[in-house]
Design a protein around this motif. Structure first.
Motif, PDB file in Angstrom:
ATOM      1  N   GLU A   1       0.839  -1.204   0.000  1.00 38.17           N
ATOM      2  CA  GLU A   1       0.000   0.000   0.000  1.00 38.17           C
ATOM      3  C   GLU A   1       0.872   1.251   0.000  1.00 38.17           C
TER       4      GLU A   1
ATOM      5  N   SER B   1      -0.748   4.440  -1.446  1.00 37.79           N
ATOM      6  CA  SER B   1      -2.044   4.818  -0.893  1.00 37.79           C
ATOM      7  C   SER B   1      -1.892   6.071  -0.051  1.00 37.79           C
TER       8      SER B   1
ATOM      9  N   LYS C   1      -5.205   2.296   7.087  1.00 36.17           N
ATOM     10  CA  LYS C   1      -4.162   1.461   6.514  1.00 36.17           C
ATOM     11  C   LYS C   1      -4.458  -0.022   6.737  1.00 36.17           C
TER      12      LYS C   1
ATOM     13  N   THR D   1      -4.112  -2.500   3.889  1.00 37.23           N
ATOM     14  CA  THR D   1      -4.360  -3.295   2.684  1.00 37.23           C
ATOM     15  C   THR D   1      -3.177  -4.190   2.335  1.00 37.23           C
TER      16      THR D   1
ATOM     17  N   ASP E   1      -3.137  -1.727  -2.528  1.00 40.35           N
ATOM     18  CA  ASP E   1      -3.819  -0.524  -2.976  1.00 40.35           C
ATOM     19  C   ASP E   1      -4.054  -0.536  -4.484  1.00 40.35           C
ATOM     20  N   HIS E   2      -4.919   0.366  -4.930  1.00 42.80           N
ATOM     21  CA  HIS E   2      -5.442   0.320  -6.297  1.00 42.80           C
ATOM     22  C   HIS E   2      -4.415   0.691  -7.356  1.00 42.80           C
TER      23      HIS E   2
ATOM     24  N   ASP F   1     -10.796   7.790  -9.535  1.00 46.34           N
ATOM     25  CA  ASP F   1      -9.323   7.737  -9.545  1.00 46.34           C
ATOM     26  C   ASP F   1      -8.746   8.403 -10.785  1.00 46.34           C
TER      27      ASP F   1
ATOM     28  N   TYR G   1      -0.163   7.489  -7.748  1.00 47.94           N
ATOM     29  CA  TYR G   1      -0.725   6.995  -6.495  1.00 47.94           C
ATOM     30  C   TYR G   1      -2.094   6.396  -6.780  1.00 47.94           C
ATOM     31  N   TYR G   2      -2.759   5.913  -5.742  1.00 49.88           N
ATOM     32  CA  TYR G   2      -3.991   5.167  -5.981  1.00 49.88           C
ATOM     33  C   TYR G   2      -5.137   6.020  -6.489  1.00 49.88           C
TER      34      TYR G   2
ATOM     35  N   ASP H   1     -12.548  -2.310  -6.897  1.00 48.25           N
ATOM     36  CA  ASP H   1     -12.238  -1.738  -5.587  1.00 48.25           C
ATOM     37  C   ASP H   1     -13.434  -2.060  -4.693  1.00 48.25           C
TER      38      ASP H   1
ATOM     39  N   SER I   1     -10.463   0.811   2.507  1.00 51.60           N
ATOM     40  CA  SER I   1      -9.601   1.936   2.854  1.00 51.60           C
ATOM     41  C   SER I   1     -10.351   3.263   2.924  1.00 51.60           C
TER      42      SER I   1
ATOM     43  N   GLU J   1      -8.062  -2.999  -2.284  1.00 52.42           N
ATOM     44  CA  GLU J   1      -8.465  -2.087  -1.208  1.00 52.42           C
ATOM     45  C   GLU J   1      -9.237  -2.750  -0.068  1.00 52.42           C
TER      46      GLU J   1
END
Length: 285
Positions: free
Chosen positions: A24, A27, A32, A34, A103-104, A132, A140-141, A212, A225, A257
């Protein structure tokens, strides 16, 4: 520990390869955890996908599709920086990659690998409370769409379950021609109509599906998340996913996530395991 349904002994024996990405690092979420999700999902599959009676283990049957002919290999966990090359190898070998986050942001590298291997942009079905599509920050995610724009055919893609977008994300989606479907849209049009829209939108294209877990209403999936009220029902999500999987041309999918520290009685982890099983059962191979 491995996914309960993964029975292939080696990657060579499989047509579906499941890989965990317990990371993650990209993220920005305040919640937190993941990085523990892949093994939590595996454990949930080993608790909720069978019954034991008279000394026998009896697997449950998926609601749609079949697991016959689905040879799954659990490749274990890899580091975030290995995702791109690992996915390249899976697709080049003619197998379907399934990534479990984390994370994604991992979706960015999977899309890049799939697009490179297939030699074209992909349709993307992005089940997420958030589009996103931030462009004022990168890598980043929350910038998956922006970071992946060279690999996505936005005109043949959709976000589904979106309900917590920043203004710039709405504008970026509009400029790119990315269709956004909110949970209220699904209530208004009906899930069958939305399924028809998705199939029409992605027709003729290789499609990647990213899930997600915060696309689901947090009343049913609290262990995520960035929870956002007003999400999809679990039944609607599973219906849409199984319809897309059964239509064919799926290049791969991911589930991301899951945040086990915020889960309640493992209900989100069990849902994630059910999503994974139902998606694989409905895959057209």
């Amino acid at each position: 520990m491995k996914f309960y349904r993964a029975t292939a002994a080696t990657m060579a024996d499989a047509n579906i390869v499941i890989t965990g990405v317990p990371d993650e690092s990209r993220s920005h979420a305040l919640r937190k955890g993941t990085d523990t999700a892949p093994d939590t999902l595996r454990a949930a599959s080993g608790e909720s996908e069978f019954f034991v009676r008279d000394g026998k283990t009896i697997p449950t049957v998926p609601m749609m599709g079949t697991l016959e002919g689905k040879r799954m290999f659990d490749a274990g966990n890899i580091k975030r920086e290995q995702v791109y090359e690992h996915t390249l190898g899976i697709i080049k070998a003619g197998k379907i990659p399934v990534a479990i986050g984390g994370d994604h942001s991992l979706t960015t590298d999977v899309l890049a690998a799939a697009s490179k291997t297939l030699g074209k942009k992909l349709s993307l079905l992005y089940f997420d409370a958030h589009p996103d599509f931030v462009s004022s920050a990168r890598n980043y995610y929350g910038s998956v769409m922006t970071d992946s724009q060279d690999h996505i055919d936005f005109g043949k893609s959709m976000t589904i379950g979106t309900r917590a977008a920043e203004p710039e994300e709405i504008e970026n989606a509009r400029k790119a021609g990315l269709q956004i479907v909110t949970p209220i849209d699904i209530v208004e049009m009906g899930v069958h109509r939305v399924a028809e829209m998705i199939l029409a939108k992605t027709a003729g294209s290789k499609t990647y599906i990213s899930i997600d877990l915060d696309c689901v209403d947090p009343a049913s999936a609290p262990g995520v998340s960035v929870p956002s009220p007003g999400g999809l029902t679990t039944a609607d999500l599973l219906f849409l996913l199984t319809k897309v999987m059964a239509a064919g041309n799926v290049a791969g999918f991911d589930i991301v996530e899951l945040s086990p520290d915020y889960d309640l009685n493992n209900m989100t982890a069990y849902l994630a395991a059910r999503i994974l099983t139902e998606c694989i059962a409905s895959l057209k191979i």
